[in-house]
Design an enzyme around this catalytic site. Structure first.
Site, PDB file in Angstrom:
ATOM      1  N   HIS A  31      48.322  31.055  21.805  1.00 57.59           N
ATOM      2  CA  HIS A  31      48.975  29.922  22.485  1.00 57.59           C
ATOM      3  C   HIS A  31      47.916  28.837  22.741  1.00 57.59           C
ATOM      4  O   HIS A  31      47.540  28.559  23.873  1.00 57.59           O
ATOM      5  CB  HIS A  31      49.605  30.407  23.796  1.00 57.59           C
ATOM      6  N   GLN A  78      48.333  25.915  25.286  1.00 59.02           N
ATOM      7  CA  GLN A  78      48.113  26.347  26.670  1.00 59.02           C
ATOM      8  C   GLN A  78      46.613  26.339  26.979  1.00 59.02           C
ATOM      9  O   GLN A  78      46.191  25.902  28.050  1.00 59.02           O
ATOM     10  CB  GLN A  78      48.700  27.759  26.865  1.00 59.02           C
ATOM     11  N   ASP A 120      48.779  36.432  33.319  1.00 60.80           N
ATOM     12  CA  ASP A 120      50.026  36.065  32.638  1.00 60.80           C
ATOM     13  C   ASP A 120      50.947  37.281  32.719  1.00 60.80           C
ATOM     14  O   ASP A 120      50.512  38.375  33.123  1.00 60.80           O
ATOM     15  CB  ASP A 120      49.723  35.675  31.170  1.00 60.80           C
ATOM     16  N   CYS A 145      49.846  30.673  33.288  1.00 61.57           N
ATOM     17  CA  CYS A 145      50.427  29.691  32.361  1.00 61.57           C
ATOM     18  C   CYS A 145      51.885  29.397  32.688  1.00 61.57           C
ATOM     19  O   CYS A 145      52.405  28.372  32.269  1.00 61.57           O
ATOM     20  CB  CYS A 145      50.305  30.208  30.935  1.00 61.57           C
ATOM     21  N   ARG A 194      49.500  20.367  30.377  1.00 59.36           N
ATOM     22  CA  ARG A 194      50.059  20.552  29.029  1.00 59.36           C
ATOM     23  C   ARG A 194      50.365  19.189  28.417  1.00 59.36           C
ATOM     24  O   ARG A 194      50.076  18.933  27.247  1.00 59.36           O
ATOM     25  CB  ARG A 194      51.352  21.392  29.093  1.00 59.36           C
TER      26      ARG A 194
HETATM   27  N1   CP Z   1      53.397  28.159  29.480  1.00 52.92           N
HETATM   28  C1   CP Z   1      54.400  27.940  28.623  1.00 52.92           C
HETATM   29  O1   CP Z   1      54.221  27.845  27.418  1.00 52.92           O
HETATM   30  O2   CP Z   1      55.630  27.815  29.210  1.00 52.92           O
HETATM   31  P1   CP Z   1      57.029  27.750  28.484  1.00 52.92           P
HETATM   32  O3   CP Z   1      57.333  29.109  27.937  1.00 52.92           O
HETATM   33  O4   CP Z   1      57.988  27.349  29.576  1.00 52.92           O
HETATM   34  O5   CP Z   1      56.971  26.736  27.385  1.00 52.92           O
HETATM   35  N1  NVA Z   2      52.727  35.716  27.181  1.00 55.40           N
HETATM   36  C1  NVA Z   2      53.933  34.970  27.466  1.00 55.40           C
HETATM   37  C2  NVA Z   2      53.623  33.527  27.576  1.00 55.40           C
HETATM   38  C3  NVA Z   2      54.789  32.627  27.887  1.00 55.40           C
HETATM   39  C4  NVA Z   2      54.393  31.183  27.929  1.00 55.40           C
HETATM   40  C5  NVA Z   2      54.946  35.238  26.387  1.00 55.40           C
HETATM   41  O1  NVA Z   2      54.576  35.245  25.202  1.00 55.40           O
HETATM   42  O2  NVA Z   2      56.119  35.444  26.695  1.00 55.40           O
END
Ligand code: CP
Ligand code: NVA
Length: 297
Positions: free
Chosen positions: A129, A132, A218, A256, A284
Site C-alpha cells: 500500500h 499510504q 493496522d 492507516c 493521503r
Molecule cells: N487507509 C486506506 O487506504 O483507507 P481506505 O481503505 O478507506 O481507502
Molecule cells: N491491511 C488493510 C488495510 C486497509 C486500508 C487491508 O488490506 O484491509
C-alpha cells in the site's frame, strides 16, 4: 527533479531522492502551493475492494489538480463480466491519463502496468500500500526530526510491508513486532536490507515500543482474509494497542484506518491525544497529489 519511474506499484519504485522530492512537493502543496497542475487530465480508478480514504482522496485530489477522476467498481465495467484485466488496461489507457487500482493479487497490478499505456498507481494490493506509506512518511516528517524511532506492532500485512521499505528509504529507525508466522515477507525484509536500513524484528510488542516516538498498527484481518478471522484474532492476542501496553510511553499512535476498535486498537487510544490518525488520513490527499503531479504532469 522529476521521477524516472513509469508506474508506482510499490514505494521502492522511488529512489530515496525521488521519495524526498515527492514529500517536499506534498509539503508545499499542503501549504497552499498552486495545485491546478493537471488541467483536463483524467484518472481512472479501479476498485476490487471497498475504500473510503483512497477513493475520496484521489477523487477530490484530481478535482483540486484541475482534472477529473472516474470510479470503476468491478461490477460497473466489463471486468466483472469476464473481460480480461489486460484488455481492460489496454482499453482504459487509450482514454485516461493515469490509472489507480485497488486489487487483491499484487500480480494483477503488474499486469495492468504491463498493458497500460499510461502510468499506473497502486491503491492497495494484498502485498503493498505505497500511497499510504507516502502519507505516513509525510505525517512523521511533519512532527519529528530525522532521529525519530518507530515501532510497527501487529500484522506483517500490505500496509506494514510498504511502510518497512519506506522507512528504509527515508532512513527511519524501525522495529517490527508481529506474532511468529505473521511477519513481513522475506522479500520485503531483503529489499529493506538492500537499501541498507532493515528493521529490527521481534515477536514482543512491549520490547518493540520501548522508547519509540511512534507506534503504528493496522487491522489484524485485512480485506479478503475474513475466513481467517478466528485464527488471526487468537494469534494476535497481546498485540492490541491499549492503555496497558502503552502505559509509560508517550509515543504517538498511527493507524492507516479503518480501525477495528476492540481488536488491534482500543477506542480510548484512537480517541486519545496520542492518535495522529486524522493527519495521516488528510495527508493521503497531499501526498497523492504530489505523486500525481510528478507522474502525470
Ligand atoms: N487507509 C486506506 O487506504 O483507507 P481506505 O481503505 O478507506 O481507502
Ligand atoms: N491491511 C488493510 C488495510 C486497509 C486500508 C487491508 O488490506 O484491509
Amino acid at each position: 527533479m522529476s521521477l524516472s519511474i513509469e508506474h508506482f506499484l510499490d514505494i521502492d519504485d522511488l529512489s530515496a531522492a525521488e521519495l524526498e522530492t515527492v514529500l517536499d512537493r506534498a509539503e508545499a502543496m499542503k501549504s497552499g502551493a498552486d495545485d491546478a497542475q493537471l488541467p483536463q487530465q483524467t484518472l481512472g480508478m479501479l476498485f476490487e475492494k471497498p475504500s473510503t480514504r483512497t477513493r475520496i482522496s484521489f477523487e477530490t485530489g484530481m478535482t483540486k489538480l484541475g482534472g477529473h477522476a472516474i470510479f470503476m467498481g468491478p461490477e460497473d465495467i466489463q471486468l466483472g463480466h469476464g473481460e480480461p484485466l489486460k484488455d481492460t488496461a489496454r482499453a482504459a489507457s487509450r482514454y485516461v491519463d493515469g490509472i489507480m487500482a485497488r486489487l487483491f493479487a499484487h500480480e494483477d497490478i503488474e499486469t495492468i502496468a504491463e498493458y497500460s499505456e499510461v502510468p499506473v498507481i497502486n491503491g492497495l494490493t494484498d502485498d503493498a500500500h505505497p500511497c499510504q506509506t507516502l502519507a505516513d512518511l509525510l505525517t512523521i516528517r511533519e512532527r519529528f526530526d530525522e532521529d525519530v524511532s518507530v515501532a510497527w506492532v501487529g500484522d506483517g500485512n500490505n500496509v506494514g510491508q510498504s511502510f518497512v521499505i519506506g522507512c528504509a528509504l527515508a532512513g527511519i529507525e524501525l522495529t517490527v513486532a508481529t506474532p511468529p508466522d505473521y511477519g513481513m515477507d522475506d522479500d520485503v525484509l531483503d529489499r529493506a536490507a538492500e537499501i541498507g536500513n532493515p528493521p529490527a524484528v521481534t515477536t514482543d510488542p512491549t520490547e518493540a515500543i520501548e522508547g519509540v516516538d511512534v507506534v503504528y498498527t493496522d487491522v489484524w484481518v485485512s480485506m479478503g482474509q475474513e475466513d481467517r478471522r478466528e485464527e488471526k484474532l487468537a494469534a494476535f492476542e497481546g498485540f492490541q494497542l491499549n492503555e496497558t501496553l502503552l502505559a509509560g510511553s508517550d509515543a504517538k499512535v498511527m493507524h492507516c484506518l479503518p480501525a477495528h476498535r476492540g481488536e488491534e486498537i482500543t477506542d480510548a487510544v484512537v480517541e486519545s491525544d496520542r492518535a495522529i490518525v486524522w493527519d495521516q488520513a488528510e495527508n493521503r490527499l497531499h501526498a497523492q497529489n504530489a505523486l500525481l503531479v510528478e507522474l502525470l504532469g
